[in-house]
Design an enzyme around this catalytic site. Sequence first.
Site, short mmCIF file in Angstrom:
data_model
loop_
_atom_site.label_atom_id
_atom_site.label_comp_id
_atom_site.label_asym_id
_atom_site.label_seq_id
_atom_site.Cartn_x
_atom_site.Cartn_y
_atom_site.Cartn_z
CD GLU A 89 56.69 -40.55 18.88
OE1 GLU A 89 56.90 -41.15 19.95
OE2 GLU A 89 55.76 -39.73 18.73
CD GLU A 120 40.70 -57.44 16.66
OE1 GLU A 120 40.04 -58.10 17.48
OE2 GLU A 120 41.03 -56.26 16.84
#
Length: 311
Positions: A89, A120
């Site tokens: 963004e 992970e």
Amino acid sequence: MTVPSPGYHDPRLTEQRNPRTQRIDVATALEIVDLLNAEDATVAPAVHAVRAELARAVDLVVEAFRGGGRLIYVGAGTSGRLGVLDASECPPTFGTPPEMVVGVIAGGYTALVKSSEGAEDDVNAGMAAMDQAGVVPRDFVLGIAASGTTPFVRAALSRAQTIGATTGLLSCSDPPRVLADTCDVLILPKVGPEALTGSTRLKAGTATKLVLNTLSTGAMIRLGRAYGNLMVDLTAVSDKLRDRGERIVMECCGVAREAARAAIVAANGSVKLAIVMVKLGVGKAEAERRLGEAGGFVRRAAGDPPPVTSA
């Protein structure tokens, strides 16, 4: 009568049970909404409690940018997705090149749309991700791990530190001592146990979003990518953003839309440059010189923006 075993007590706040929601499974829809909303109301105060550390992180990011470095987010699962979201963004909001703020997620970009939670645990992948991202000493690497213990993130931070980059950790639990001792800044908003035990897409995710919003926005403002509270470095890549850019020039310079549009065209699409040109009555080259001397800050180059008037 058999007494239930107390079981194992996980020291991580995000993995503990929340006594306020222990009967959420028999609640009505409205009761569930109220319970979740009540928990969400605790997030903003938790973020406020780490305001000093967050401000320190903003300064470190600005220092990295001014030195030609980048802000690199690294996380897994929800944490990784939020990092990639914030990075993506920045270009349309602040006109930054896409490589200035980077999001790295365990499992790669496919993990954005398809769960890859096992990624992970891959320590080697965490270290390799920093090499693939080309981390250098002038970068700032922020690990994002709600529980503070994600192996991928720990390994990535360790590798970044070995390279010499500045590092930070955003977590909603106390991190392992090795991270607490080696990171340059720790941002630890303690939101407490989740409404649904261990579901860090809830309060921890909300806290993470607030922190990342503040971090990137604060750093960009400190770099001069705002004029008052107007996003004058936006990239007009849609009709909505083109309209916003024209309205910003209209408001800042007191001109009609046609004049604002013409100024933006003359400035090669730069709203910031158009404002300086119109306010000072100069051409593009002179406006660029003035803006450059002002370090990119419109206020320094062309004076204060108009005050906000109430509706």
